[in-house]
Every structure is written in C-alpha cells, then in structure tokens.
Design an enzyme around this catalytic site. Structure first.
Site, short mmCIF file in Angstrom:
data_model
loop_
_atom_site.label_atom_id
_atom_site.label_comp_id
_atom_site.label_asym_id
_atom_site.label_seq_id
_atom_site.Cartn_x
_atom_site.Cartn_y
_atom_site.Cartn_z
N GLU A 189 -21.44 -67.09 155.55
CA GLU A 189 -22.69 -66.61 156.30
C GLU A 189 -23.91 -66.90 155.58
O GLU A 189 -23.94 -65.85 154.26
CB GLU A 189 -22.62 -65.08 156.85
CG GLU A 189 -23.92 -64.88 157.57
CD GLU A 189 -24.62 -63.55 157.38
OE1 GLU A 189 -25.39 -63.17 157.95
OE2 GLU A 189 -24.23 -62.87 156.23
N ASP A 213 -19.57 -62.22 154.42
CA ASP A 213 -21.04 -61.86 154.91
C ASP A 213 -21.80 -61.95 153.74
O ASP A 213 -21.53 -61.60 152.33
CB ASP A 213 -20.64 -60.14 154.84
CG ASP A 213 -22.00 -59.47 155.29
OD1 ASP A 213 -22.66 -59.86 156.27
OD2 ASP A 213 -22.38 -58.47 154.67
C1 NOJ Z 1 -25.24 -59.77 157.72
C2 NOJ Z 1 -24.28 -59.24 158.89
O1 NOJ Z 1 -24.17 -60.22 159.83
C3 NOJ Z 1 -25.29 -58.13 159.38
O2 NOJ Z 1 -24.79 -57.38 160.63
C4 NOJ Z 1 -25.26 -56.88 158.19
O3 NOJ Z 1 -26.18 -56.13 158.44
C5 NOJ Z 1 -25.65 -57.65 156.74
N1 NOJ Z 1 -25.17 -58.91 156.54
C6 NOJ Z 1 -25.55 -56.59 155.78
O4 NOJ Z 1 -24.17 -56.43 155.43
#
Ligand code: NOJ
Length: 552
Positions: free
Chosen positions: A270, A209
C-alpha cells in the site's frame, strides 16, 4: 490449460473487511467464523485469493490498524485455532490468503510502547519508537510541523515519572498509533519474525500497510511549505517521512524471508506515492511483488485520463518486470458506484462532493463497465467486498455511529471512512440482512440502509441481470481466457480506429471496448461478444458500457 504464470501475476483478489463481512457469533461484528461460513460464496464468485484486513489483537481505535499483539487474533474475530482452520479451508476452496501487516506503527497498548512510556528518555525501550524533545524554551512545541493524517499534529507529549511534561512521540496517524523506529535492529528482527510466524501457519502473503512510510529523515526537518502527502495523496520526492529510499532496503530483507518458503508467498504494497514510476521502485525482483494501483482508483470516469494512467503504469512496471494491479475501491475510499454516479467522478471530486445527490443507476452502470475494463487489462485485480453487489457509499450515517478516528478532528483529510464499511447484506428483507445469525444479541456495528434488501447476495443470485451475476460471469470468462489474452502475458495494443472517448484495445485473442463517450459506438465486424456489461443491440455498444469480443 497449463500456464507458466505465477498465481499472483494475474490473481483476482477479494478484500475481506472482516468486521463487516459476516458475523458468526451474533455480536454485530464480522469474524472468522462468519468468513468461514461464506467461503463457498467467495469460491463461487470466482476470485483467486482473499486479502483480510487486520485481525490481530487491537484496541480497535483504527479498526485494527492499531495492533497490540501481532501474533494473536483479537477476540472480536476469533482465536488462533479459528485462523488455522480458515487458512486450511480457504486453501481447500482454492483460495489463497493474504494478511495485512502493519509495520509503520503499533497500538499505544502494545507491550513495547507501554514499556517505552514507563522508561526514561534516551532508554533502549524508547529507541524502538520516535521520542524527541519538544521545541521552544519549555519544550512545549512539537519537534516538527508534521500533521497527523487523521488531523492535529503528528506528535503527542508524554508525562515523565515525576509528573512533569516530557518528550514527544511521533504518530503519523492517531495518537494511539505510535510510529516505530525502523533504524532500530530490534524492530527489523521482530517484524521478520512476525512474517515467519504467519508464513509458518500457511498464509500466502501480506498486504503492507503504509508501505511507503516506514523510515523517516533522521534530521527531522519541518515540512515547511511542502505538501504533507498522506494516505490518499501522493507523497512528493525527498519527503521527510514518505517514500524514502531507506525503506526499500527493508523490503529486500522481507523478500528473502518470503522466498525462503515453499509456494509463492507474496507482498502487495500500500504505497500512495507520487506516480507509477515511484511505485515501480518497490517492485523490483528483489523487493515486493505487487502494489495497489491507486492512480487508476483516483481517476475520473474519463477515457483519456484512464488511458494515460494505464499507459503510465504498464510502461514503468514492465521495466521492472512487475505485473500491475487494478483497483476501484477499498475500505479507505468512497465506493466507486457512488463516485461514478455524479457529474464529476475522480476520487478528489467524490471527497469534495460527499453527501450531494448521486445518480445511482448511472454509477452502477459505469461500475459494471469499469470492472469489465480492469479485468481485461494485463495483471491482477482487486474486488472490495460489496462492490460485487453494487453497494453504494452510505453517505448519510448519523455522526453518532461514526467510528473512524478521523472523525475527531476538524482538519482531517476527507470524510469519515465508515460509509464504505457498512456490514454486508446477505439475505432477507430487513437488517441485519443475514449479516448476523438469526436472533443475534447485537445489531450490526454500523446500521445498514433499509434499501439494501434489493442488494442482498441472495436477491442478486436470483437475478441474471444483477451486479453479482455480472461479476460471476466476468470472472468465469476471464479464467477461461487466461493465457489466451486475459490476465498476465499478452501485451496491450490500443486500437487506432477507436472513436474519441472510447477505450479499445486488443490482448491476444480478446478485444475490449469501453464506451465512455456520449453516444453509442459501432463494434467491429467479424467478432462475437464474450460478455458485455449492457445488452449490445445491432453491434452498437451503448454509452457507459464495456464488451469483450473474440473473432467469430
Ligand atoms: C492505511 C489503511 O488502509 C487505513 O485504513 C489505516 O487507517 C491507515 N493505513 C493507518 O494504518
């Protein structure tokens, strides 16, 4: 057929948004028991692996992206025994399992943050996060001008033991998600240990993440006039908190951890960064394995834009030896069946046009073509749960049911994300559509549209022309042609004879045409159709359709 390729280089990975996938205990929220009961569906769909959104103990302020204990499951979803059973059963079904690791921030209820709040400024406990004095004579101004991605400032002021206002702490997301300080060796050790905890239990990897966010400029400069960047916007170079060089070294340590395990345990980043060349920095052989390609997801349904993105990705990733991934939707963006159903079709357009009329038939038709297109490209692909049923974004959820923390702020970036998170319809004519067991105590945590009775997995299984049938056939054929053109390996050669608005390319023995032009196009002679997203009559490929061909 034996292939040399590593599984992750061309895997089709299904994203399980666990709270909306299947509810085993009837509380209206999806859980591990529900997921276990649906593993046969996922195996029959033909995917290779599952990525699970966070299932750890969490106050659920940001749907589990606010973790209070990384080694326990939230009771909403089950316990460690359920997790172990799931890992084993998934493997028995031939499905690998990837967890979601959240290293940029913890929950404010995490023991470390609670300890930090209770400790004095300058203490060791506070050094695991970013606490800083405020600006202005009385410290009442935040330390920098950084905005939170969910709206409001990225800093919240604390109260000291004597009741007086104290230091501020950093949170790039909600105030309940304080950012960790990745220059702190304890933080680095702890996360390596968490990785090992789950790798020991047999998971096949992690989605990281906010992978581009971990380290911050130690000088804490203001953004001033530069773009904030954020979850859905690419960060620019030399940014105070996104895509910084120091973050890359963390992943070199993580890679050593993963490589010390049997089997191929992998990472997917990500990373919403400026462009494909910035993504490639994360994907050298000593860092991460793959990253989501948000470039393609952000693109309009337009041949030239898609081709430019595909070429850019293939070029820079080949240079580092990493396979691309191709993604159309996830739990943070407006579903592509809706994006593609309007006249303007990029992600940015969809956010601007949220709630305006949509041509659902058009969106669905393009979605069928799009999934066929991406599954012909080199590398791996992602399926976001429900896209295989052709689910649209639910743009008319009443505000009273919104859960997304961004709903609290007027200045947040884009619409609430609840509309792509509505619980899946499995069967039956009325909500909960088999999402929860018969006689469940609670309704699904978000209401499902009545029209979804047409979109249940059970209804689509009976219909050879449904989106689900298309996905199943497509993924079966993709598997058959791995190593002979599809998946990893064979180079992509664009066919020069393609008309304007048509994406046409060869990969080994397989030729793919996707017609994004305004008229039907003639397919080349001497080929037979492996699969098409729409009926192909008289060798003409209709508008907004895609086809895979092999020589007769
Ligand atoms: C990216 C995640 O995909 C999202 O859903 C989340 O709100 C943020 N990161 C914060 O962790």
């Amino acid at each position: 057929m034996s292939r040399m390729s590593s599984w992750w280089r061309d895997a089709v990975i299904y994203q399980v948004y666990i709270r909306s996938f299947a509810d085993g205990n009837g509380d209206g929220v999806g859980d591990v028991a529900g997921l276990r009961s649906r593993l046969p569906y996922l195996a029959a769909l033909g995917v290779d692996a599952l990525w699970l959104n966070p299932w750890y103990a969490s106050p659920q302020v940001d749907a589990g992206y606010d973790v209070s204990d990384y080694r326990r499951l939230d009771p909403l979803f089950g316990d460690l025994d359920d997790a172990k059973a799931l890992i084993n059963e998934a493997h028995e079904h031939g499905l690998r399992l990837i967890l979601d690791i959240v290293p940029n921030h913890t929950s404010d209820r995490h023991a470390w943050f609670q300890e930090a709040l209770a400790s004095a400024p300058g203490s060791e406990a506070r050094a695991r996060y970013h606490f800083r004095p405020g600006r202005g004579a009385d410290g009442s101004e935040p330390p920098t001008d950084w905005p939170s991605i969910f709206g409001g400032p990225a800093w919240t002021r604390t109260v000291d033991a004597d009741g007086k206002p104290g230091d501020w702490y950093l949170h790039l997301f909600a105030p309940e998600q304080p950012d960790l300080n990745w220059t702190n060796p304890q933080v680095r050790r702890e996360f390596e240990d968490i990785l090992r905890f789950w790798l020991d239990l047999g998971v096949d990897g992690f989605r990281i993440d906010v992978a581009h966010g971990l380290t911050k400029d130690p000088a804490f400069p203001d953004l001033a006039s530069r773009e904030a960047g954020g979850m859905l916007d690419a960060a620019t170079e030399d940014h105070p908190y996104f895509d910084r060089d120091e973050t890359l070294a963390i992943y070199e340590d993580w890679r050593r951890v993963a490589d010390s395990y049997k089997g191929e345990r992998v990472f997917v980043a990500e990373a919403w960064v400026a462009d494909a060349s910035r993504v490639a920095r994360y994907l050298t052989p000593t860092r991460l394995h793959t990253a989501f390609n948000f470039g393609l997801l952000s693109c309009p349904w337009d041949a030239e834009a898609l081709r430019t993105e595909i070429d850019a990705t293939l070029g820079v990733l080949a240079a580092v030896g990493a396979p691309p991934t191709w993604v159309l939707s996830n739990h943070d963006v407006i579903r592509h069946a809706t994006r593609y159903g309007r006249a303007q079709t990029s992600l940015a357009d969809a956010r601007r046009l949220y709630g305006t009329p949509v041509d659902h038939a058009l969106g669905e038709r393009r979605a069928r073509a799009a999934v066929q297109l991406i599954n012909a490209l080199p590398g791996g692909t992602y399926v976001y749960q429900g896209e295989e049923l052709g689910l649209p974004e639910v743009e008319d959820l009443p505000p009273a049911v919104w859960q997304d923390p961004n709903r609290r702020y007027k200045d947040h970036d884009g619409p609430v994300r609840d509309g792509c998170r509505v619980p899946l319809p499995w069967s039956g004519d009325a909500p909960p559509f088999g999402f929860s067991p018969e006689g469940a105590a609670a309704a699904p945590w978000l209401p499902q549209p009545a029209e979804w009775k047409e979109r249940t997995a059970a209804a689509e299984e009976q219909d050879a022309a449904s989106m689900l049938s298309h996905y199943r056939a497509l993924l079966r054929i993709r598997r058959e042609w791995l190593g002979r053109g599809l998946g990893d390996g064979a180079a992509l050669e664009w066919l020069p004879e393609a008309a304007e608005g048509v994406l046409a390319f060869r990969r080994g023995e397989v030729v793919c045409y996707a017609n994004l032009s305004k008229a039907a196009v003639e397919l080349p002679a001497g080929y037979r159709v492996l699969i098409a997203s729409e009926p192909v009559a008289g060798a003409m490929l209709p508008v907004d359709a895609a086809v895979w061909l092999v020589a007769e």
